[in-house]
Design an enzyme around this catalytic site. Sequence first.
Site, PDB file in Angstrom:
ATOM      1  CG  ASP A   1      -2.214   0.695   1.054  1.00 54.75           C
ATOM      2  OD1 ASP A   1      -2.329   1.470   0.095  1.00 54.75           O
ATOM      3  OD2 ASP A   1      -3.131   0.495   1.884  1.00 54.75           O
TER       4      ASP A   1
ATOM      5  CG  ASP B   1      -9.537   2.293  -0.545  1.00 52.12           C
ATOM      6  OD1 ASP B   1      -8.946   1.264  -0.938  1.00 52.12           O
ATOM      7  OD2 ASP B   1      -9.023   3.114   0.245  1.00 52.12           O
TER       8      ASP B   1
HETATM    9  C1  DGJ Z   1      -5.927   1.807   1.915  1.00 50.76           C
HETATM   10  C2  DGJ Z   1      -6.301   0.630   1.073  1.00 50.76           C
HETATM   11  O1  DGJ Z   1      -6.731   1.036  -0.173  1.00 50.76           O
HETATM   12  C3  DGJ Z   1      -7.326  -0.202   1.826  1.00 50.76           C
HETATM   13  O2  DGJ Z   1      -7.768  -1.258   1.036  1.00 50.76           O
HETATM   14  C4  DGJ Z   1      -6.714  -0.687   3.103  1.00 50.76           C
HETATM   15  O3  DGJ Z   1      -5.663  -1.563   2.823  1.00 50.76           O
HETATM   16  C5  DGJ Z   1      -6.219   0.491   3.923  1.00 50.76           C
HETATM   17  N1  DGJ Z   1      -5.361   1.355   3.153  1.00 50.76           N
HETATM   18  C6  DGJ Z   1      -5.471   0.025   5.135  1.00 50.76           C
HETATM   19  O4  DGJ Z   1      -4.913   1.049   5.833  1.00 50.76           O
END
Ligand code: DGJ
Length: 697
Positions: free
Chosen positions: A443, A501
């Site tokens: 991430d 997301d």
């Molecule tokens: C952002 C990501 O896009 C989410 O899917 C998740 O992993 C969160 N970060 C976790 O902090």
Amino acid sequence: MSKYIHLRRNGVSLLIDAGSTAGALPRIVHYGADLGETPTLENVRPHNENAKWGARLDEPVEPCILPGIEAGYFGVPALEPAHAGHWSLDGVSETSRSVTFRLKAILPRGDVLGLEVEYRLASQGVLASQVRVVSGDADVSNRLRRVASLCLPLSSETIDLVTLGGDWAREFSIARQTLPSGCFTLESRRGRPGHDRYPAVFLGARHFDEMHGEVYAVTLGWSGSHRITVERLREGRVVVQASELLSDDETLGAQYQAPWCYAAFSAQGLNGVLQKLHAFAREELIPPAVAAKPRPVHYNTWEAVYFKHDLETLKGLADRAAGVGAERFVLDDGWFKGRNNDRSSLGDWVVDSTKYPHGLTPLIEHVCKRGLEFGLWVEPEMINPDSDLARAHPDWIRRDGAGLVLQRHQAVLDMGNAEVRAFLLKALDTLLARNDIRYLKWDMNRDVTGGGHHAYVAGVYALIDDLRARHPSVEIETCASGGGRCDYGMLTRSERVWVSDSNDALDRFDIQRNANLLLPPEISGVHVGPQRCHITGRTLGLDLRAHVAMFGHMGLELDLRELGAKESERLGAHIANYKRFRSLIHAGRYWRIEPPDPDHKAVGVSNEAGTEALVLLVRVGSHALGQGSILRIPGLDERAAFSVGAVLPVSRGVEHSLALSLRSGNYLQTGRVLSAVGLELFLPRPETSLLLHIKLQ
Ligand code: DGJ
């Protein structure tokens, strides 16, 4: 040296006038429709060389491969600083698929810069181009500010421009416009492409659509700041250029290699061009593991538990995930030392001993016993000021001028620093060596403020490459608060992209469909979220959520304890469908299908032979509630006969309105009629969907 270089592949020609005429620099004469075996090259679209018009040079200058180093070019220069007038062509090397030019340009103050410009025409007709600095006076690199990876002249018919932007949880929104007069610029200055400025443009004749019209796509394979310009020269031609954008404090360096840039062309609209990009990405960019192994169904813990990790709860979720057919369990954020919210601990990549007193092993063993692979979330590039790492190495944190600009309470590590990378490599290496981890979700949850963007991205690439070399079988998913960094540079290092997301199936359907203009479905992660979406608050049925997730790399991201037995069984049936069709979805031709009315949207996939297809129709609106839609199915062998049937389970309201023959899979029709006339379908309620399987009779 031949005067013209003509590369041809898959219905596409690249024709370069190699500049043998005294005083001429090489220039791209044509990239686009196939010119055939033996075109009279000199006569390919002759320009109005002798057209005299007021206020022009006596001999207007056509764009060369690096425009701006010759005198009399008034468009955006390909080099900064550019200088008019002093250059030489020192050599050309050719293969049947590529050509490389060696040039010398003399920049202001007399700096001499040696450059190589390489063009490759890949089997899909996709053009890949790169510019490399190969020699230069000592100071030249300190003065060079920008090198365009590709500078592509297009015909004056180029009128319409499509870009992909948006925001967090609403990535890949399409913006369509007529090319403005002047110069259109798409820039990211975030140190990553960002959710709002995907580094790609689609350009074409007026009104090109999904199925028709000449379309060009140009995309930069770079995961940092970028600049793409499109301008119409006064003489009519359109020129598109793509470059990495340096921060003000950076210089390129004597060994600079500009990122690869890619262009595709099709006369069959957006579908034609995206299919070429998918084929290219599959064969040339994406790590081979993706093709070698069916994409496993994920279970991701994020929206089920967020930071609240409890071993027994997680084991229970793994049991339920296995029960419905998941194949990989990804433990998201919240597992490492002190990480109970997003305010602390990034940088401390050791397992939290309160949540996991015996390490991750008990959970991993449990997950593996249930037949799932184990994957882990990490965010290596980032650091919370409240972390052991920040306390130990405050100097490893990138500073923004006088202070520290935070985003999601986090700062950015200095990825250009080899010491920082060595620390991260060791931390990740240790995690992978000690635990049976098959997958990392990598991430990156903030923009890179301040300067040094090139060094930052180069450092990230180096770290991922080093880790992959040590652990070649560990797959990596690229994520940046969803789809903030999923350019073609990252694609060479990732088996999966977390596209957004947003698990709201209606929004996600658009996001996926548009992302798939560039990203093949097999690497586009998409999850069945909870019934009530955590981001939009919208409540959507399971069938729609599952259908949307099937058209990518499917996963689940919901608290499975909330499902009753019937719903679990239904989810299991959808997952079984995904498994049944994934080899088709992940290797076939992807189609954006435009039903004729605003209430419906559709996508489809057909196999190469045109003997099978899967199509998803979604009713998104209720402008004409009592009316259905027409679904034309592309990609089928027109002469063959097919049976068409709904894939079960079908939502009750949809089932009632379905012709009996479609319900039973006995609707028979030729490929020609299915594509030219289509099917008339009625989904009585908005936010419902229908999945159709079309197979040879
Ligand atoms: C952002 C990501 O896009 C989410 O899917 C998740 O992993 C969160 N970060 C976790 O902090």
